[in-house]
Design an enzyme around this catalytic site. Sequence first.
Site, short mmCIF file in Angstrom:
data_model
loop_
_atom_site.label_atom_id
_atom_site.label_comp_id
_atom_site.label_asym_id
_atom_site.label_seq_id
_atom_site.Cartn_x
_atom_site.Cartn_y
_atom_site.Cartn_z
N GLU A 188 63.15 3.78 -43.63
CA GLU A 188 63.53 2.31 -43.39
C GLU A 188 64.86 1.59 -43.74
OE1 GLU A 188 59.82 0.08 -43.84
OE2 GLU A 188 58.83 0.86 -42.15
N GLU A 381 55.88 6.73 -38.58
CA GLU A 381 54.80 5.66 -39.11
C GLU A 381 54.20 4.87 -37.91
OE1 GLU A 381 55.51 3.32 -42.44
OE2 GLU A 381 56.53 4.56 -43.26
C1 BG6 Z 1 56.21 0.57 -43.74
C2 BG6 Z 1 56.50 1.42 -44.91
O1 BG6 Z 1 57.09 -0.42 -43.54
O2 BG6 Z 1 54.96 -0.09 -43.43
C3 BG6 Z 1 55.47 1.97 -45.57
O3 BG6 Z 1 57.31 2.38 -44.71
C4 BG6 Z 1 54.10 0.67 -45.48
O4 BG6 Z 1 55.46 2.19 -46.96
C5 BG6 Z 1 53.93 0.63 -44.06
O5 BG6 Z 1 53.03 0.97 -46.34
C6 BG6 Z 1 52.47 -0.38 -43.86
O6 BG6 Z 1 52.97 -1.69 -44.59
P1 BG6 Z 1 51.80 -2.22 -45.50
O7 BG6 Z 1 52.40 -3.30 -46.17
O8 BG6 Z 1 50.69 -2.39 -44.60
O9 BG6 Z 1 51.57 -1.18 -46.65
#
Ligand code: BG6
Length: 483
Positions: A188, A381
């Site tokens: 990211e 992701e």
């Molecule tokens: C992404 C990141 O933005 O979102 C992860 O790369 C992160 O590291 C994921 O865990 C989800 O966000 P959160 O705040 O729900 O953990």
Amino acid sequence: MTAFPEGFLWGGATSSAQFDGGFSEGGRGPSHMDHIRYYGRSHPEGQRTMFLTPEDYEYNKTHQDELYFPYRKGSDFYHHYKEDIALMGEMGFKVFRMSVSWSRLFPTGTEETPLPAGVQFYHDVFRECHKYGIEPLVTMIHYEIPAYLTETYNGWDSRKTIDCFVRYAKFLIDEYGSEVKYWITMNEINMIMHIPFLGGGMFTERSERDRESCIYQALHHMLTASAAAVKYYHDTKQNGMIGLMIARLQNYPETCDPKDALACQEQSRFNYFPLDTAVKGYYPRFILNYFANNGIHVEMEPEDLALIREGTIDFTAISYYQTDVISAQEEKKEPIGAFIRKLKNPYLKQTDWGWGIDPDGLRYTLNDMTDRYGVPVFIVENGIGVTETINEDKTVHDDYRIAYLNEHLKAVRDAIHDGADVLGYTMWGCIDLVSISYCAFAKRYGFIYVDADDLGNGSYKRYRKDSFYWYQHIIETNGESLE
Ligand code: BG6
């Protein structure tokens, strides 16, 4: 209806800071994330975990014995990796996205030679993956740099961090190139514009530059360093692919007022420009004009621009969680979830953490990126974070997760049908881990439950949720069983 292609890379994703633990084992040095303490969801300043000030950082460092630091323990993958990878194998994973902890290899980020224990650990992890036919997809940095670089150089604010990263990246490629076919240089990269401490390992307050110049200068250093790693990967003729990742923030204009459409286009350009630069090999004109029109000073050496030109990526990688609604009237936005100010989309439901659920937006984004870049895209992701407890009989009936994933995977299939070029899909937090926005276990994503709470209490035992079996079947049928 087109099916998922043969060889589609199904899997799951984690990051070293949030998952690995083993904080100081094998001589590992602390990363900047290791100095983030737990504040708590209900704490009015819960989001401070993402926006640490230099004062917070100093306080945390000097009160280490009294505070709790969730990233230091993660989900303790360091001691559970064999069991965890076996569980991934049982689900049928084709790929496991993980990240290397830079300071496990180079404790301060400045050493010439790596720590033997760290080097061996990753050989062991990759060996376990291959045992189950799982390809590792390795992110070189996922929001994590050695704390020494934060403290000494102010992280990516300094050009010196480029050299340290390039030495580290070259080591990874030389040492593990034959074991790892898929690489992402940085997680990211665009998020440094929103969360400079997390994304850049730096404090804008400590920079000699003004805030915006600091952010864009650091981003330039990161793009240069990433391109240097990509160029080295290509020059050394490795047998695999290397890409760069953004958090994809798809957005829609609130109305058909052209002013809303223009505001939406501008947002989209900011979201995409680091990837535009990494795919095309040059900065888009709009961002250079933005710098010039706003007195933002970014020093770009001719050799940086040559690297960016020559080190273009093989694939793009995205995280995709939610979409945004854009109005030309900024004041309409209101805070939603942890740190984002947004306009609510009346057509979408939201998770209990305030994130809009938008599978169609994923189809839109995959089509858009295929048209824009002409290289494949990897969804590295996606998933739903929820507050979850385990039943007495050690089951978790996560039908909400199955529903969420089912809709998003159908959107991926539809995009492939439309012509999108998608390499694979790794569900975020496939085994529960520490959340980024709250630095706590409270928000869980996994197919597998980890018995741990926000303060590190628990057995850290793993339990399969209902979604574990559901995903296993999806992979087995290469997506045919999506409903
Ligand atoms: C992404 C990141 O933005 O979102 C992860 O790369 C992160 O590291 C994921 O865990 C989800 O966000 P959160 O705040 O729900 O953990």
